[in-house]
Design an enzyme around this catalytic site. Sequence first.
Site, PDB file in Angstrom:
ATOM      1  N   CYS A 190       0.818  -1.228   0.000  1.00 12.97           N
ATOM      2  CA  CYS A 190       0.000   0.000   0.000  1.00 12.97           C
ATOM      3  C   CYS A 190       0.846   1.271   0.000  1.00 12.97           C
ATOM      4  O   CYS A 190       0.334   2.352  -0.299  1.00 12.97           O
ATOM      5  CB  CYS A 190      -0.959  -0.003   1.183  1.00 12.97           C
ATOM      6  SG  CYS A 190      -2.001  -1.460   1.216  1.00 12.97           S
ATOM      7  N   HIS A 226      -3.208   6.816   2.642  1.00 15.09           N
ATOM      8  CA  HIS A 226      -3.678   5.587   2.003  1.00 15.09           C
ATOM      9  C   HIS A 226      -5.009   5.203   2.649  1.00 15.09           C
ATOM     10  O   HIS A 226      -5.153   5.200   3.872  1.00 15.09           O
ATOM     11  CB  HIS A 226      -2.654   4.473   2.186  1.00 15.09           C
ATOM     12  CG  HIS A 226      -3.232   3.121   1.948  1.00 15.09           C
ATOM     13  ND1 HIS A 226      -3.883   2.810   0.771  1.00 15.09           N
ATOM     14  CD2 HIS A 226      -3.310   2.014   2.729  1.00 15.09           C
ATOM     15  CE1 HIS A 226      -4.317   1.569   0.847  1.00 15.09           C
ATOM     16  NE2 HIS A 226      -3.986   1.064   2.019  1.00 15.09           N
ATOM     17  N   ASN A 275     -10.327  -0.294  -0.027  1.00 16.22           N
ATOM     18  CA  ASN A 275      -8.868  -0.189   0.030  1.00 16.22           C
ATOM     19  C   ASN A 275      -8.304  -0.687  -1.303  1.00 16.22           C
ATOM     20  O   ASN A 275      -8.417  -1.874  -1.621  1.00 16.22           O
ATOM     21  CB  ASN A 275      -8.369  -1.041   1.208  1.00 16.22           C
ATOM     22  CG  ASN A 275      -6.853  -1.088   1.323  1.00 16.22           C
ATOM     23  OD1 ASN A 275      -6.131  -0.795   0.381  1.00 16.22           O
ATOM     24  ND2 ASN A 275      -6.374  -1.482   2.496  1.00 16.22           N
TER      25      ASN A 275
HETATM   26  N1  COA Z   1     -18.493  -9.104   9.070  1.00 14.69           N
HETATM   27  C1  COA Z   1     -18.894  -9.417  10.307  1.00 14.69           C
HETATM   28  N2  COA Z   1     -18.053  -9.748  11.304  1.00 14.69           N
HETATM   29  C2  COA Z   1     -16.746  -9.756  11.006  1.00 14.69           C
HETATM   30  C3  COA Z   1     -16.263  -9.453   9.734  1.00 14.69           C
HETATM   31  C4  COA Z   1     -17.187  -9.115   8.729  1.00 14.69           C
HETATM   32  N3  COA Z   1     -16.822  -8.804   7.476  1.00 14.69           N
HETATM   33  N4  COA Z   1     -14.917  -9.534   9.746  1.00 14.69           N
HETATM   34  C5  COA Z   1     -14.561  -9.882  10.993  1.00 14.69           C
HETATM   35  N5  COA Z   1     -15.667 -10.024  11.762  1.00 14.69           N
HETATM   36  C6  COA Z   1     -15.747 -10.406  13.164  1.00 14.69           C
HETATM   37  C7  COA Z   1     -14.550 -11.184  13.622  1.00 14.69           C
HETATM   38  O1  COA Z   1     -14.691 -12.550  13.297  1.00 14.69           O
HETATM   39  C8  COA Z   1     -14.597 -10.931  15.113  1.00 14.69           C
HETATM   40  O2  COA Z   1     -15.557 -11.791  15.679  1.00 14.69           O
HETATM   41  P1  COA Z   1     -15.274 -12.505  17.091  1.00 14.69           P
HETATM   42  O3  COA Z   1     -15.097 -11.385  18.074  1.00 14.69           O
HETATM   43  O4  COA Z   1     -16.498 -13.313  17.293  1.00 14.69           O
HETATM   44  O5  COA Z   1     -14.024 -13.290  16.876  1.00 14.69           O
HETATM   45  C9  COA Z   1     -15.129  -9.515  15.213  1.00 14.69           C
HETATM   46  O6  COA Z   1     -15.759  -9.220  13.952  1.00 14.69           O
HETATM   47  C10 COA Z   1     -14.064  -8.484  15.481  1.00 14.69           C
HETATM   48  O7  COA Z   1     -12.977  -8.733  14.616  1.00 14.69           O
HETATM   49  P2  COA Z   1     -11.732  -7.788  14.564  1.00 14.69           P
HETATM   50  O8  COA Z   1     -10.756  -8.319  13.568  1.00 14.69           O
HETATM   51  O9  COA Z   1     -11.249  -7.500  15.950  1.00 14.69           O
HETATM   52  O10 COA Z   1     -12.426  -6.460  14.002  1.00 14.69           O
HETATM   53  P3  COA Z   1     -11.788  -5.043  13.792  1.00 14.69           P
HETATM   54  O11 COA Z   1     -12.594  -4.032  14.468  1.00 14.69           O
HETATM   55  O12 COA Z   1     -10.297  -5.049  14.037  1.00 14.69           O
HETATM   56  O13 COA Z   1     -11.996  -4.807  12.227  1.00 14.69           O
HETATM   57  C11 COA Z   1     -10.729  -4.906  10.219  1.00 14.69           C
HETATM   58  C12 COA Z   1     -11.429  -5.706  11.297  1.00 14.69           C
HETATM   59  C13 COA Z   1     -10.062  -5.850   9.258  1.00 14.69           C
HETATM   60  C14 COA Z   1     -11.760  -4.079   9.488  1.00 14.69           C
HETATM   61  C15 COA Z   1      -9.692  -3.958  10.858  1.00 14.69           C
HETATM   62  O14 COA Z   1      -8.871  -4.690  11.756  1.00 14.69           O
HETATM   63  C16 COA Z   1      -8.809  -3.279   9.860  1.00 14.69           C
HETATM   64  O15 COA Z   1      -9.262  -2.496   9.057  1.00 14.69           O
HETATM   65  N6  COA Z   1      -7.499  -3.510   9.940  1.00 14.69           N
HETATM   66  C17 COA Z   1      -6.549  -2.884   9.083  1.00 14.69           C
HETATM   67  C18 COA Z   1      -6.684  -3.445   7.718  1.00 14.69           C
HETATM   68  C19 COA Z   1      -5.750  -2.790   6.776  1.00 14.69           C
HETATM   69  O16 COA Z   1      -5.503  -1.625   6.847  1.00 14.69           O
HETATM   70  N7  COA Z   1      -5.245  -3.603   5.857  1.00 14.69           N
HETATM   71  C20 COA Z   1      -4.442  -3.190   4.789  1.00 14.69           C
HETATM   72  C21 COA Z   1      -3.241  -2.475   5.222  1.00 14.69           C
HETATM   73  S1  COA Z   1      -2.847  -1.338   4.042  1.00 14.69           S
END
Ligand code: COA
Length: 327
Positions: A112, A255, A284
């Site tokens: 990214c 980004h 993204n």
């Molecule tokens: N729909 C519903 N529930 C979802 C889900 C979806 N699409 N994706 C994950 N969950 C659930 C998980 O399974 C978890 O459930 P659990 O508590 O029963 O295990 C819960 O939601 C929380 O998951 P978590 O990963 O802690 O959520 P989060 O608030 O961190 O959000 C992301 C997840 C991926 C959106 C977030 O971590 C993120 O954006 N991270 C950075 C990603 C990024 O920038 N990537 C590229 C880098 S350039």
Amino acid sequence: MGIRIIGTGMYVPERILTNADLEKMVDTSDEWITTRTGIKNRRIADAETTTSDLAFQAARNALLMADLPASSLDLIIVATVTPDKVFPSTACLLQTKLGAGPCLCFDLEAACSGLLYAIEVAHAMMAASPNYRRALVVGAEKLSAITDWTDRNTCVIFGDGAGAVILDKSDDYANDFYLAGKLCADGQYADILQLPAGGSALPASHTTVDERQHYVKMGGSKTFQMAISLMANTCAELLEQTGMSWNQVRWLIPHQANERILTAVGARLGIPERVYVNIRDYGNTSSASIGIALDELNRAGKIQPGDFIMLTAFGGGLTWGALLLRW
Ligand code: COA
């Protein structure tokens, strides 16, 4: 002698994938995706469209704005983690599609952070050598090709697209667009964002396909925390290094990783109203996202000559960094 950005361009595929569409594909909801990521729609390329096709459209738009033929380019860099093929480079394929003449072409892989890395490299090459007077720098991604559409942790986030800039060097320019840059990497964190198979470590096999190892794997919450602190800290350090204040900076263009990350970076830096956010429409798009944002702001007249803008990114590698530019 100075170097300036004289053209910007973007392209996204026509097909829109909505949160409602994703609700039918994996166990998720519009409410979860909207509140956790800020994303409503993302654009998805059709099966025949390649990353070089997306790059071509963005590059053509940037060349049209610059009012230049592709034959005038000396250097083409494509930042991407979704090249058309492992080789030849997507930059070579783009060169042919554009009808550019013989020139130096290569791909740059910094996930990214790719567009920032590519602008840094292009600027340094142009400043150092008389061989490079005009450069095309493109961030282009067909992330839908490496997204596991059965994995709700990743498939709701990514989209396809491309953003491009044309850099021009001339004695007529009193100023250089590049004021300061700080780009970093730390390979100790390579595992938290990766595509495990298809390279020399894990060549493609029936097993890698069966185990779905050809798709993006992401440690979401670790990535989330590191993205906020590394982008905010790097921007603050870069500004301090130049002796400027945030009052002088018109836009922070990060980004587009997650709206909550962007909000947190803006809050830490005390400039929430100057953070540009368009993740709602595109998701993204990795190395494409900053180029898309730049072109949107530029065409809307929201960046004017002389404005200072900060670009910042974070991605797999890990890679991160910031550039401070004068428009
Ligand atoms: N729909 C519903 N529930 C979802 C889900 C979806 N699409 N994706 C994950 N969950 C659930 C998980 O399974 C978890 O459930 P659990 O508590 O029963 O295990 C819960 O939601 C929380 O998951 P978590 O990963 O802690 O959520 P989060 O608030 O961190 O959000 C992301 C997840 C991926 C959106 C977030 O971590 C993120 O954006 N991270 C950075 C990603 C990024 O920038 N990537 C590229 C880098 S350039």
